[in-house]
Design an enzyme around this catalytic site. Structure first.
Site, PDB file in Angstrom:
ATOM      1  N   ALA A  16      57.204  -1.647  10.763  1.00  0.00           N
ATOM      2  CA  ALA A  16      57.755  -1.877   9.421  1.00  0.00           C
ATOM      3  C   ALA A  16      57.521  -3.615   8.921  1.00  0.00           C
ATOM      4  O   ALA A  16      57.119  -4.238  10.085  1.00  0.00           O
ATOM      5  CB  ALA A  16      59.267  -1.925   9.020  1.00  0.00           C
ATOM      6  N   CYS A  17      57.597  -3.769   7.796  1.00  0.00           N
ATOM      7  CA  CYS A  17      57.335  -5.120   7.414  1.00  0.00           C
ATOM      8  C   CYS A  17      58.253  -6.137   8.179  1.00  0.00           C
ATOM      9  O   CYS A  17      59.305  -5.675   8.294  1.00  0.00           O
ATOM     10  CB  CYS A  17      57.578  -5.422   5.790  1.00  0.00           C
ATOM     11  SG  CYS A  17      57.397  -7.071   5.323  1.00  0.00           S
ATOM     12  N   PRO A  18      57.694  -7.267   8.684  1.00  0.00           N
ATOM     13  CA  PRO A  18      56.307  -8.146   8.402  1.00  0.00           C
ATOM     14  C   PRO A  18      55.418  -7.660   9.255  1.00  0.00           C
ATOM     15  O   PRO A  18      54.297  -8.274   9.573  1.00  0.00           O
ATOM     16  CB  PRO A  18      56.866  -9.545   8.297  1.00  0.00           C
ATOM     17  CG  PRO A  18      58.045  -9.595   9.409  1.00  0.00           C
ATOM     18  CD  PRO A  18      58.549  -8.247   9.277  1.00  0.00           C
ATOM     19  N   ARG A 156      57.479 -11.773   2.145  1.00  0.00           N
ATOM     20  CA  ARG A 156      57.288 -11.196   0.990  1.00  0.00           C
ATOM     21  C   ARG A 156      57.709 -12.068  -0.277  1.00  0.00           C
ATOM     22  O   ARG A 156      57.037 -12.095  -1.141  1.00  0.00           O
ATOM     23  CB  ARG A 156      58.009  -9.682   0.911  1.00  0.00           C
ATOM     24  CG  ARG A 156      57.144  -8.710   1.938  1.00  0.00           C
ATOM     25  CD  ARG A 156      57.811  -7.443   1.845  1.00  0.00           C
ATOM     26  NE  ARG A 156      58.805  -7.421   2.801  1.00  0.00           N
ATOM     27  CZ  ARG A 156      59.877  -6.511   2.860  1.00  0.00           C
ATOM     28  NH1 ARG A 156      59.746  -5.407   2.214  1.00  0.00           N
ATOM     29  NH2 ARG A 156      60.755  -6.563   3.771  1.00  0.00           N
TER      30      ARG A 156
END
Length: 191
Positions: A16-18, A156
């Site tokens: 998952a992000c990041p 983000r």
């Protein structure tokens, strides 16, 4: 359709992000200019994230192909002369944002995480516009507002803050540390 033959393939499935961006950045650092990296990811947000990261670092985002649940992102490494990583100049810490909120300042908190992340835990009264939807929903924001942009870690939100600034928003602040380190008041579907 002709199959694409990247020079290197990076497996970022299940991350998952990041993390897809972190791994992509590391892989690009080891790649020679002009070569193409294929990033295989299952995180739906990676499409917008990798494109935005490539645009902001000067690398060439070639596109994304879907192969079942796997997104295959293609990025060409640019030469040193072509690349530079931009950062939004206006930043605030979590503590600075929390102080503004407790003082009752007339501010907007824009949360650019994915809908599911926002649903479980967010700052009360924050506006949810995932970074992948920002371009199409930018009209929902007022250019005269002081906008604090937040995500999970500050990556983000940095990209979103840059995008807002490019669209003539002048009072945009990226919140570093983000929700992963937020200790202020939160709300969500469990509370």
């Amino acid at each position: 359709m002709e199959s694409i033959k990247p020079n290197i393939t990076l497996d970022a499935k299940g991350l998952a992000c990041p993390m897809p961006i972190v791994k992509t950045k590391k892989a690009m650092n080891e790649l020679k200019a002009g070569l193409v990296l294929e990033v295989q990811a299952t995180d739906k947000g990676s499409k917008a994230d990798i494109k935005a990261w490539a645009d902001n670092t000067g690398h060439q985002y070639l596109g994304t192909l879907e192969d079942g649940d796997v997104l295959k992102h293609y990025v060409r490494k640019s030469s040193i002369e072509e690349t530079f990583e931009k950062r939004h100049p206006n930043v605030a810490t979590n503590e600075e944002l929390e102080k503004k909120l407790t003082e009752g300042g007339n501010i907007v908190v824009l949360d650019v995480r994915e809908v599911a992340e926002f649903a479980f835990n967010h700052i009360p009264n924050a506006i949810s516009i995932p970074i992948g939807e920002l371009e199409s929903r930018i009209h929902e924001l007022n250019k005269d507002d002081e906008i604090f942009v937040i995500c999970r870690t500050g990556s983000r939100s940095d990209l979103a803050a840059q995008r807002l600034a490019e669209n003539k928003f002048t009072k945009v602040i990226n919140v570093v540390q983000g929700m992963s380190q937020w200790t202020g008041e939160t709300t969500g579907i469990n509370n």
